[in-house]
Design a protein around this motif. Structure first.
Motif, short mmCIF file in Angstrom:
data_model
loop_
_atom_site.label_atom_id
_atom_site.label_comp_id
_atom_site.label_asym_id
_atom_site.label_seq_id
_atom_site.Cartn_x
_atom_site.Cartn_y
_atom_site.Cartn_z
N HIS A 195 37.47 40.79 42.22
CA HIS A 195 36.87 41.59 41.75
C HIS A 195 35.83 40.28 41.02
O HIS A 195 35.26 39.42 41.27
CB HIS A 195 37.62 39.95 40.59
N VAL A 196 34.64 41.41 40.61
CA VAL A 196 33.15 41.15 40.27
C VAL A 196 32.96 40.76 38.98
O VAL A 196 34.11 42.28 38.08
CB VAL A 196 32.17 41.61 40.91
N SER A 197 33.31 39.96 37.76
CA SER A 197 33.37 40.06 36.37
C SER A 197 31.60 40.12 35.76
O SER A 197 30.84 39.08 36.93
CB SER A 197 33.59 39.09 35.95
N LEU A 198 31.41 40.76 34.76
CA LEU A 198 30.14 39.43 34.33
C LEU A 198 30.57 39.47 32.60
O LEU A 198 31.20 40.40 31.91
CB LEU A 198 28.81 41.34 33.58
N ALA A 199 29.52 38.47 32.02
CA ALA A 199 30.31 38.63 30.85
C ALA A 199 28.92 37.88 30.05
O ALA A 199 28.32 37.36 30.40
CB ALA A 199 31.14 36.76 30.67
N LEU A 200 28.88 38.60 28.40
CA LEU A 200 28.73 37.90 27.82
C LEU A 200 28.54 37.43 26.54
O LEU A 200 30.07 37.51 26.19
CB LEU A 200 27.70 39.18 27.32
N VAL A 201 28.78 36.08 26.33
CA VAL A 201 28.15 34.87 25.13
C VAL A 201 27.45 35.31 23.99
O VAL A 201 26.19 34.79 24.37
CB VAL A 201 29.30 34.14 25.99
N ILE A 222 33.13 36.70 23.35
CA ILE A 222 33.06 37.06 24.72
C ILE A 222 32.98 38.47 25.31
O ILE A 222 34.30 38.97 24.82
CB ILE A 222 33.82 36.13 25.40
N LEU A 223 32.49 38.89 26.00
CA LEU A 223 32.88 40.51 26.49
C LEU A 223 32.58 40.13 27.54
O LEU A 223 31.89 39.97 27.78
CB LEU A 223 31.76 41.46 26.28
N VAL A 224 33.73 40.53 28.61
CA VAL A 224 33.70 40.45 29.54
C VAL A 224 33.80 42.05 30.46
O VAL A 224 35.75 42.45 29.97
CB VAL A 224 35.12 39.68 30.31
N GLY A 225 34.05 42.04 30.94
CA GLY A 225 34.02 43.53 31.85
C GLY A 225 34.44 42.83 33.71
O GLY A 225 33.41 42.26 34.12
N THR A 226 35.22 43.45 34.27
CA THR A 226 35.57 43.05 35.61
C THR A 226 36.22 44.62 36.54
O THR A 226 36.96 45.63 35.97
CB THR A 226 37.11 42.49 35.59
N LYS A 227 35.52 44.59 37.79
CA LYS A 227 35.31 45.24 38.38
C LYS A 227 36.33 45.39 39.23
O LYS A 227 35.77 43.90 40.26
CB LYS A 227 33.91 45.78 38.84
#
Length: 348
Positions: A299-305, A316-321
């Motif tokens: 899993h590769v995840s990017l979060a903006l807080v 918190i916005l989290v996108g996971t590939k």
């Protein structure tokens, strides 16, 4: 008139001193009751292919009683998933609200003892309160390979930054169904801005408790007796601008005179661009059966807080590939989390 006024002031002052002394005696006799933690964490999850869901997430409420800075009692109410019972005991976890923590604690110069339903504190992420989570918990906990809370007794001691912790527990986060005991240990060094250590856990199961679980980790047969071990490294380093975490664990299953292995770990990097905005990157992996091809999960995840100045409100916005080693499956996801928690505590 002046004498009456002065006499009134004298009696009011005497009354205030009496009430203050009574309050002090009252506090010393029965201790203090505090709101230990209050977390609201509503979550919206959007998964491929076009599935959406609203939940209360990791919301919980905890009270803490303290006496003489030695005796402590804690209860926490929240969804049963906060205990994260092992997948090898149960296939599904109900989301009913229950006592996820209920333990007594005694502390002095020789260490801290806890007894009851208490945090297991396995590794860095397993020791985090839910209020500090940015990403969903790593695959180690998502696949319920390690519990977050369990019934048992623990001892923790720290001296000159070196620490040791031991937990003896049921392993099932609830009533014991097979009479087997699990052991968790941690050893390491904690400085002001970093913590590095080793973590391990071992235990065994009987089919009376596992036969209905449907667990497949490391090729286990739930209808047979099994012994499990997992251990590895935890490290984290934080500054005003950077937060970084590295955890890697290697596990073994002994069953029917054969040993199979699995491994999991994650690496996190966060950058604080100011008090109210931060970005976070995570790589998370799980190989549930090391000698079997085609089942590696990444899993590769990017979060903006976005936070308010006190960080009591965090959007918190989290996108996971999701990267599968075998046939690709449409299972990427996007999460929107609103984490609300007061920065202090309330005393009664």
């Amino acid at each position: 008139m002046g004498k009456i006024f002065l006499l009134t002031l004298f009696w009011l002052h005497l009354l205030s001193l009496t009430l203050a002394a009574s309050a002090q005696v009252f506090r010393e006799d029965i201790g203090e009751l505090k709101i230990h933690d209050l977390l609201l964490r509503p979550t919206f999850t959007l998964r491929e292919p076009g599935q959406g869901e609203f939940t209360v997430g990791e919301s919980s409420f905890a009270l803490r009683w303290e006496l003489e800075k030695k005796y402590v009692g804690v209860i926490r109410i929240g969804p049963r998933s906060l205990m994260n019972p092992l997948a090898r005991f149960t296939e599904d976890v109900n989301e009913d609200v229950t006592l996820v923590e209920a333990f007594g604690e005694y502390s002095d110069g020789y260490g801290r003892i806890r007894f009851g339903r208490l945090p297991v504190e396995f590794g860095y992420e397993g020791s985090l309160w839910e209020r500090y989570l940015i990403f969903p918990r790593s695959l180690l906990f998502q696949r319920r390979m390690v519990m977050l809370r369990d019934m048992g007794i623990s001892y923790f001691v720290q001296h000159n930054n070196w620490y040791t912790g031991v937990l003896v527990s049921n392993g099932e986060s609830d009533a014991d169904a097979d009479g087997r005991i699990w052991y968790t240990g941690q050893w390491g060094y904690a400085g002001d801005k970093f913590n590095i250590g080793l973590v391990g856990q071992t235990g065994s199961t009987k089919p009376t408790a596992t036969s209905e679980s449907g667990d497949t980790l490391a090729g286990v047969d739930p209808s047979m007796q099994a012994r499990w071990r997992i251990g590895g490294l935890r490290a984290n380093w934080s500054t005003r601008w950077i937060d970084s975490v590295l955890e890697f664990y290697f596990g073994e299953l002994d069953q029917e005179s054969r040993t199979t292995k699995y491994m999991t770990g994650h690496a996190d990097l966060g950058v604080n661009w100011g008090r109210q905005f931060s970005t976070h990157l995570r790589y998370d992996m799980l190989d549930p059966y090391v000698t079997r091809d085609g089942d590696l999960e990444q899993h590769v995840s990017l979060a903006l807080v976005l936070s308010n100045p006190t960080r009591s409100s965090n959007l918190i916005l989290v996108g996971t590939k999701v990267l599968e080693e075998g046939t690709p499956v449409p299972n990427d996801e996007l999460r929107l989390i609103w984490s609300l928690s007061p920065s202090g505590v309330v005393r009664f």
